[in-house]
Design a protein around this motif. Structure first.
Motif, PDB file in Angstrom:
ATOM      1  N   ILE A  91       0.886  -1.520   0.165  1.00  0.00           N
ATOM      2  CA  ILE A  91      -0.206   0.023  -0.087  1.00  0.00           C
ATOM      3  C   ILE A  91       0.922   1.261  -0.208  1.00  0.00           C
ATOM      4  O   ILE A  91       0.070   2.009  -0.889  1.00  0.00           O
ATOM      5  N   LEU A  92       2.180   1.158   0.316  1.00  0.00           N
ATOM      6  CA  LEU A  92       3.263   1.748   0.535  1.00  0.00           C
ATOM      7  C   LEU A  92       4.338   2.749   0.042  1.00  0.00           C
ATOM      8  O   LEU A  92       3.581   3.942  -0.692  1.00  0.00           O
ATOM      9  N   LEU A  97       8.189  -0.783  -5.982  1.00  0.00           N
ATOM     10  CA  LEU A  97       8.012  -1.454  -6.911  1.00  0.00           C
ATOM     11  C   LEU A  97       7.935  -1.881  -8.017  1.00  0.00           C
ATOM     12  O   LEU A  97       8.909  -3.284  -8.721  1.00  0.00           O
ATOM     13  N   ILE A  98       7.126  -1.813  -8.184  1.00  0.00           N
ATOM     14  CA  ILE A  98       6.858  -2.129  -9.695  1.00  0.00           C
ATOM     15  C   ILE A  98       7.629  -1.731 -10.516  1.00  0.00           C
ATOM     16  O   ILE A  98       7.975  -1.683 -12.056  1.00  0.00           O
ATOM     17  N   ARG A 136       2.822   0.841 -15.753  1.00  0.00           N
ATOM     18  CA  ARG A 136       2.732   1.638 -13.704  1.00  0.00           C
ATOM     19  C   ARG A 136       2.004   1.976 -13.542  1.00  0.00           C
ATOM     20  O   ARG A 136       1.495   1.403 -12.477  1.00  0.00           O
ATOM     21  N   GLN A 137       0.592   2.399 -13.500  1.00  0.00           N
ATOM     22  CA  GLN A 137      -0.613   3.171 -13.460  1.00  0.00           C
ATOM     23  C   GLN A 137      -1.200   2.051 -13.233  1.00  0.00           C
ATOM     24  O   GLN A 137      -2.501   1.991 -11.850  1.00  0.00           O
ATOM     25  N   THR A 138      -1.991   0.787 -14.090  1.00  0.00           N
ATOM     26  CA  THR A 138      -2.770   0.001 -13.399  1.00  0.00           C
ATOM     27  C   THR A 138      -1.728  -0.809 -12.979  1.00  0.00           C
ATOM     28  O   THR A 138      -2.837  -1.349 -11.217  1.00  0.00           O
ATOM     29  N   GLY A 139      -0.483  -1.422 -12.150  1.00  0.00           N
ATOM     30  CA  GLY A 139      -0.097  -2.595 -11.533  1.00  0.00           C
ATOM     31  C   GLY A 139      -0.178  -1.341 -10.059  1.00  0.00           C
ATOM     32  O   GLY A 139      -0.222  -2.295  -9.078  1.00  0.00           O
ATOM     33  N   VAL A 140       0.115  -0.449  -9.831  1.00  0.00           N
ATOM     34  CA  VAL A 140      -0.729   0.342  -8.376  1.00  0.00           C
ATOM     35  C   VAL A 140      -1.740  -0.133  -8.020  1.00  0.00           C
ATOM     36  O   VAL A 140      -2.235  -0.510  -6.921  1.00  0.00           O
TER      37      VAL A 140
END
Length: 474
Positions: A340-341, A346-347, A369-373
């Protein structure tokens, strides 16, 4: 909770101390497996985004075939634990060898199935370039799948006896072989050929071969022959093999169904495009940091429940399960907070090089990246529920209640995960959220079913090993 209560929970048979002493090496062992998978995907992301997109579907489909045999071979540890608990060391060697013979037969079947990947990926409708990479990855992994099954059967001897430290050491050494080979064969460094995704698959197989050889060396120890007849019990015992099949085949089908459901999920998400597929693959790779160490605790509770059942002590089995659940939820909470933080960093570990980002048909990493978050937030939220699923699954397996687990998995995988995911993807509803809500519901369904089954207590009356006169344990 006061100090006396904490001390009571920690100490004694099947207390948190014993669960952690047995489970910690297995958690580290699973962590090494996670590290191998994580670096494999990370290296492929650096090399070519298309290879990263192909790695999870290709690897999942291969593991889908291996999963049935792997689930059955893992029950060697259940047999060994129950014979150990019943003080019947003479039956440990035949139990191990039943798993070895089963593993050799499975290697032949997997080799025969290595050519079916191409038509299956074409049926899934993935882009042609990704489909070709998926097929190569699948074929090599499946040809070497017998070594994975054999390593699982051999490790069952040590884990079933509660000797989890050798399992940890062997798996760490296997990772030490795999990761440098992975880098060399993907990028063509250190005089190795640049093989990309095929090199990643070859490195994985060679790591499994090294693991099998190390377990075989450990089994040459004099004590293994003196106490458990490991070398002299090599002849196939039909009764022991049937005993393994009775508990192992439902476990194998269950594992197959679980991987089939996740594979179907990945293939369906792949129809949403490379951004959705790549982001899902990255989220699954990072998710391994959560659940594989928890599976180490699941194996530990399976051994402790099996040993307690062999002793005729279901009360100890319940205590081991409750303490393992506490430890697993603590672990899941810590890792979920990290997801979460710090999802972005990580991605970013999977960000391709300039050459990989410029590969034909590669999507923009910013979109991935946007979808992975978003997906990592799903992982963080369902992690605590996943702890319940994993621990109660291990407890039911250790007691031999594998048929219920198999039937539950069949119903949940079809009705809660695959069909709803297909509906969301086919009708273009809710974007990436639809499939991932289905995945979250699937995990919640399994947690509720396994938890209620364990609390019902019918598992306590099951017997996996044959009855024998009472023996005095040293």
């Amino acid at each position: 909770m006061n100090s006396n209560a904490l001390k009571s929970r920690w100490e004694g048979p099947c207390g948190c101390g014993e669960v952690l002493a047995m489970g910690a090496p297995l958690m580290i062992s699973m962590g090494s497996t996670t590290l191998m998978q994580f670096t494999d995907r990370m290296f492929l992301g650096w090399h070519d985004v298309n290879e990263l997109a192909a790695a999870v579907p290709g690897g999942l489909l291969s593991f889908l075939l291996v999963a049935f045999f792997l689930g059955a071979a893992s029950c060697v540890g259940v047999l060994v634990a129950q014979y150990h608990g019943a003080c019947r060391p003479d039956r440990v060697g035949p139990a191990l060898w039943s798993g070895v013979w089963f593993s050799l037969a499975s290697a032949l079947v997997l080799a025969a199935l290595a050519g079916i990947g191409g038509p299956l990926f074409e049926l899934a409708g993935h882009p042609p370039l990704v489909r070709e990479l998926e097929t190569d990855y699948f074929r090599i992994l499946t040809l070497g799948g017998g070594f994975v099954v054999l390593a699982t059967a051999l490790s069952g001897y040590f884990s079933g006896l509660g000797r989890t430290l050798p399992v940890m050491v062997v798996n760490i050494l296997g990772a030490a072989v795999n990761i440098p080979l992975d880098y060399a064969l993907i990028f063509g460094t250190w005089s190795a050929p640049e093989l990309g995704i095929r090199g990643a698959a070859m490195a994985t197989v060679l790591g499994s071969v090294a693991t099998c050889l190390l377990f075989c060396l450990l089994l040459l120890a004099p004590e293994a022959q003196k106490r458990h007849h490991v070398r002299s019990a090599w002849r196939l015992e039909a009764d022991m093999l049937l005993r393994l099949m009775r508990v192992g085949l439902p476990a194998g089908v269950q594992f197959f169904l679980d991987i089939m459901a996740i594979t179907g999920f990945s293939l369906l998400v792949g129809r949403m495009g490379l951004v959705a597929l790549s982001a899902t693959n990255i989220a699954f790779s990072i998710n391994g940091l959560t659940y594989l160490p928890a599976i180490g605790l699941s194996v530990a509770v399976s051994v402790l429940v099996g040993r307690s059942q062999g002793q005729g002590r279901p009360d100890l089995a319940r205590r081991a399960t409750g303490n393992a659940l506490l430890l697993a939820m603590l672990w899941m909470t810590l890792v979920g907070l990290v997801f979460i933080l710090f999802p972005g960093p990580l991605i970013d570990l999977f960000q391709p090089s300039a050459e990989g980002a410029a590969a034909a048909g590669a999507p923009a990493f910013a979109d991935i990246r946007q979808t992975g978050v978003v997906l990592l937030r799903y992982v963080a939220l369902y992690s605590l529920v996943d702890a319940v699923t994993i621990v109660y699954f291990g407890a039911l397996k250790g007691a031999g209640d594998t048929r219920f687990v198999m039937l539950t998995m069949l119903a949940a995988s079809v009705c809660v995960l695959v069909l709803p995911t297909w509906y969301f993807v086919h009708n273009a509803l809710w974007g990436i959220h639809g499939p991932w809500l289905s995945l979250s519901a699937y995990i919640c369904c399994l947690a509720a079913s396994f938890g209620l089954r364990f609390r019902h207590g019918s598992w306590a009356k099951r017997r996996v090993i044959e009855a024998a006169p009472p023996a005095a344990c040293p």
